[in-house]
Design a protein around this motif. Sequence first.
Motif, PDB file in Angstrom:
ATOM      1  N   ARG A 137       0.827  -1.200   0.000  1.00 45.07           N
ATOM      2  CA  ARG A 137       0.000   0.000   0.000  1.00 45.07           C
ATOM      3  C   ARG A 137       0.865   1.255   0.000  1.00 45.07           C
ATOM      4  NH1 ARG A 137      -2.676  -3.850  -0.290  1.00 45.07           N
ATOM      5  NH2 ARG A 137      -1.711  -3.589  -2.308  1.00 45.07           N
ATOM      6  N   VAL A 138       1.994   1.175   0.728  1.00 47.48           N
ATOM      7  CA  VAL A 138       2.906   2.332   0.718  1.00 47.48           C
ATOM      8  C   VAL A 138       3.385   2.591  -0.709  1.00 47.48           C
ATOM      9  CG1 VAL A 138       5.148   3.192   1.503  1.00 47.48           C
ATOM     10  CG2 VAL A 138       3.626   2.042   3.111  1.00 47.48           C
ATOM     11  N   TRP A 139       3.762   1.519  -1.402  1.00 44.57           N
ATOM     12  CA  TRP A 139       4.249   1.699  -2.780  1.00 44.57           C
ATOM     13  C   TRP A 139       3.119   2.138  -3.709  1.00 44.57           C
ATOM     14  CZ3 TRP A 139       8.243   2.536  -0.747  1.00 44.57           C
ATOM     15  CH2 TRP A 139       9.198   1.650  -0.258  1.00 44.57           C
ATOM     16  N   ASP A 140       1.893   1.651  -3.438  1.00 47.12           N
ATOM     17  CA  ASP A 140       0.752   2.105  -4.251  1.00 47.12           C
ATOM     18  C   ASP A 140       0.584   3.617  -4.117  1.00 47.12           C
ATOM     19  OD1 ASP A 140       0.265  -0.387  -5.100  1.00 47.12           O
ATOM     20  OD2 ASP A 140      -1.510  -0.763  -3.847  1.00 47.12           O
ATOM     21  N   THR A 141       0.723   4.092  -2.873  1.00 51.15           N
ATOM     22  CA  THR A 141       0.594   5.531  -2.632  1.00 51.15           C
ATOM     23  C   THR A 141       1.678   6.285  -3.403  1.00 51.15           C
ATOM     24  OG1 THR A 141       0.005   4.868  -0.413  1.00 51.15           O
ATOM     25  CG2 THR A 141       0.285   7.222  -0.786  1.00 51.15           C
ATOM     26  N   LEU A 142       2.884   5.737  -3.341  1.00 49.56           N
ATOM     27  CA  LEU A 142       4.002   6.387  -4.021  1.00 49.56           C
ATOM     28  C   LEU A 142       3.767   6.420  -5.530  1.00 49.56           C
ATOM     29  CD1 LEU A 142       6.640   7.621  -3.112  1.00 49.56           C
ATOM     30  CD2 LEU A 142       7.765   5.457  -3.581  1.00 49.56           C
ATOM     31  N   ALA A 144       1.082   6.763  -6.967  1.00 52.51           N
ATOM     32  CA  ALA A 144       0.054   7.737  -7.314  1.00 52.51           C
ATOM     33  C   ALA A 144       0.660   9.100  -7.648  1.00 52.51           C
ATOM     34  CB  ALA A 144      -0.940   7.878  -6.163  1.00 52.51           C
ATOM     35  N   PHE A 145       1.895   9.328  -7.183  1.00 50.27           N
ATOM     36  CA  PHE A 145       2.542  10.620  -7.471  1.00 50.27           C
ATOM     37  C   PHE A 145       3.237  10.570  -8.820  1.00 50.27           C
ATOM     38  CE2 PHE A 145       2.364  10.847  -2.846  1.00 50.27           C
ATOM     39  CZ  PHE A 145       1.895  12.141  -2.677  1.00 50.27           C
ATOM     40  N   ASN A 172      11.136   6.792  -7.309  1.00 53.58           N
ATOM     41  CA  ASN A 172      10.125   6.395  -8.280  1.00 53.58           C
ATOM     42  C   ASN A 172      10.308   4.939  -8.729  1.00 53.58           C
ATOM     43  OD1 ASN A 172       7.972   7.360 -10.136  1.00 53.58           O
ATOM     44  ND2 ASN A 172       9.461   6.607 -11.622  1.00 53.58           N
ATOM     45  N   PRO A 175       8.778   1.192  -6.199  1.00 49.70           N
ATOM     46  CA  PRO A 175       7.592   0.336  -6.304  1.00 49.70           C
ATOM     47  C   PRO A 175       7.696  -0.717  -7.409  1.00 49.70           C
ATOM     48  CG  PRO A 175       6.961   2.638  -6.145  1.00 49.70           C
ATOM     49  CD  PRO A 175       8.437   2.616  -6.311  1.00 49.70           C
TER      50      PRO A 175
END
Lengths: 303, 548
Positions: A137-142, A144-145, A172, A175
């Motif tokens: 989930r942390v990488w999913d959030t990342l 998103a940027f 970048n 993930p």
Amino acid sequence: MSTAGIQVPGDQTHGFLPERKADSPWVAAGKRLLRNRAGVIGLAGLSILLIAALGADWLAPFDPLAQHARDRLLPPGPVYWLGTDELGRDLLSRIIYGARISLSVGLISVVLGGAVGTVTGVVAGYWGKNLDAVIMRVWDTLLAFPTILLGVVLAAIMGPGVVTAAVAVGINNIPTFSRLTRAGVLAEKEKDYVTAARTLGASDWRIAFRHIFPNCIPPLLVQLALAMAFAALLEASLSFLGLGAQPPEPSWGSMLSKAQGFLRISPWFGIFPGLALAILLISLNFLSDALRDVLDPRRASLD
Amino acid sequence: MGKRLNRREFLLASSMFVVGAAGAACASPAAPAAPTKAPEAPKPAATAAPAAAGTTAPAAVGTSAPAAAATQAPAAVKKGGKLRYAVDADVLHLAPWVAIPQSHIFYTIYEALVKRDLKGNFTPGLAKSWQFSDGGKVITFALQEGVKFHSGKEFTAETIEPAFKYLEKEGSSYHQWMKDIVKYEVLGKLQVRLTLKQPMSPLLTFLDMAHIPDPSLDVKSLQSKGIGTGPFKVAEWRQGDTLRLVRNENYWRKDVPILAEIEAKVWPDRSAMLAALESGNCEVAFNPPFQDMPRLSKNANLVVATVPAMCLDVKMNVTNKPYDSKKVRQGIAWAIDRQRFVDTYLFGFGDVWTTPLPKGTIGYAPDLEGRIGFDLNKAKQLIAAGGFPNGFDSTVMIGPDSRAPGMPTMAEILQADLKKIGVNLKIEAVEATVCSNRWNEGKYEMSIHSYGRLKEPGEVVQAMVWRKENPEQFRSAEYDKLIDDGMAAADEKTKQDTYHRLFEVMLDESFCIPVAAVPRTIAYSKSLKNFDWSADGYIRADGMWLDK
């Protein structure tokens, strides 16, 4: 403890057929790569740029920062092979030195993204459950940027520069490497050799990093070449926006940015840095294609 | 990526790519054949403008436009027509009291009490005449008759105070000096008297920029509708795209405007903007890049013109080492290759400056020329005398090129030259607001900066550049007194002498070093007749007409 009989790339123990002198899987893959046309082209392009980057001090005909006030915006000619920029600096020398920035940003970002990405990927894939959910989930959030936005934010915090660009691209990359590793680990951990290793009493850490991880490397290598290409492009984009290499550092991106205003009167100013970037990107893409072909056992067997 | 290239495909593709690229690189006959030579551009005729220093009004700092207009053969005026006007950035709002890069549009919609022509003379605007009294503290205006706002409301002496209150608001570009008008008295329907806190020598220069909006409207309506008394009124505004202005049929001056319509279109890409001009898709392009000016000036269908609009200077924070040493600062002043900047960045369309304001402005005197220049040996000696025989390391802060054209180029030139005398300069590019904040807080060592309003020193002082609490942190009782005396000077002689002394102090102390005048550029079609613009480079479209 022994892992005899288990085919592990990187593990030189071959319990079966000891009389046959087989190449290790890596050597075999290397040989296949040299037989692969795209691979050879990619390697050749990359080697040229690597030589330029490493030997810039000897290869560049001029100091890339020296401004020759009288020779501004000259077209390609006998003195300045690729012409000069708006301050009279030799374009060839700047492109040669620019290779250093592009390749080092590529390398730093891949090392950063690769190291963090693979370790977290193995951990998430092998131990799974909550840890997996949190990491992913942390990488999913990342993800998103947008990378450029990340670059802008980092430049605001750290100040613009090559290191900022490398870190932005590296973050970048995390993930992608992490997901790729996790997918590999998930597929591998159900295999018999893992059960065998466990039966023999191997610790989780040993199984995860010594047995499973090496089997996940081939797709990561393909990603590595692609990520390098992406990093070089992104560094150019960030420098184009003024967030990467700072003047007077000769980055291809900032050269392109400067050249933008001069395209009508001196097109070579933009074309040559653009060509250099294109060569790097094409080489790395060819290389990643070739690596995918030679490292994939199903494709390799067709050779 | 899935399909592998065969050898033939790859070779074909790559050779086409390389041949195409090489072809493009070589197929540019427009390559400057002799780049060592300065481009044969119509040099901004700074010298053509009569230097009127010492007279009641400072001369404008020159433009090539009037010369171009004067040489045009007289032709029968054709009424009507649509002028297509290309601008390089969005018109952000239509409220005249906050300056934007596209403020030049305001000159067609709004008018001010006085008008300053290119020679620097003040001519009647919405005021027919004016008279100073009480040592310059009181000014009485007689206003024009029959003036109406686009809203239909009449413009009278009653309008002045509420209209000026808009200009006085916090955030207004005129806030600094407008608040010094302490009393408004209506003497008759068309007569108004303003009283100032103290005499303000550049008052008329300020009033020329103070466009008067219809005060019966609220801020929001003015921002979106732009109601003034000008020759054109807003018909339609699509932000980010087009501002369409039509002739004000009730305009108070007879026989103008001649054009029926002006369509200002935003072209964020300046190359596309110039392509539109060259292909006849617009008649005026505002702010073409300098590198394109030599090419445009050779185009038989176009006229190019410039007006000095900005000055580039190098600032040093005098509280920081090594710039606390006057000798070091003077050394830096001698290490700036101004001519190279003018040749490299402005393509010859600009002037080297070695005095705080140019020829033709109040305070300028020829004896000030040559006090600084470009001589690296001298620079090295001065820096050594300042206690740094082996040079030093420093950082120069710059904003983006969009904020002040030329900053990055100047920084790179300065960096390369200073390196030769042992000074290692690091360039620190920051975002525009960060740059302004750090100037104001004095958190920088050296910086490159630019300012507009170059017509008289009082303007620059009020524009917060040369103020007492200056960003260079230079504090001196003499400097403060000169600033005060210059602002309050009642007669021209005192003003001239005071500012001359101020310039001397500035050059000697070298905390803010002039580099070059960066002009405003414009290119327009020869079919546009009677072209006119203000001393700030803002177009005045009322007399213009199209011959086609």
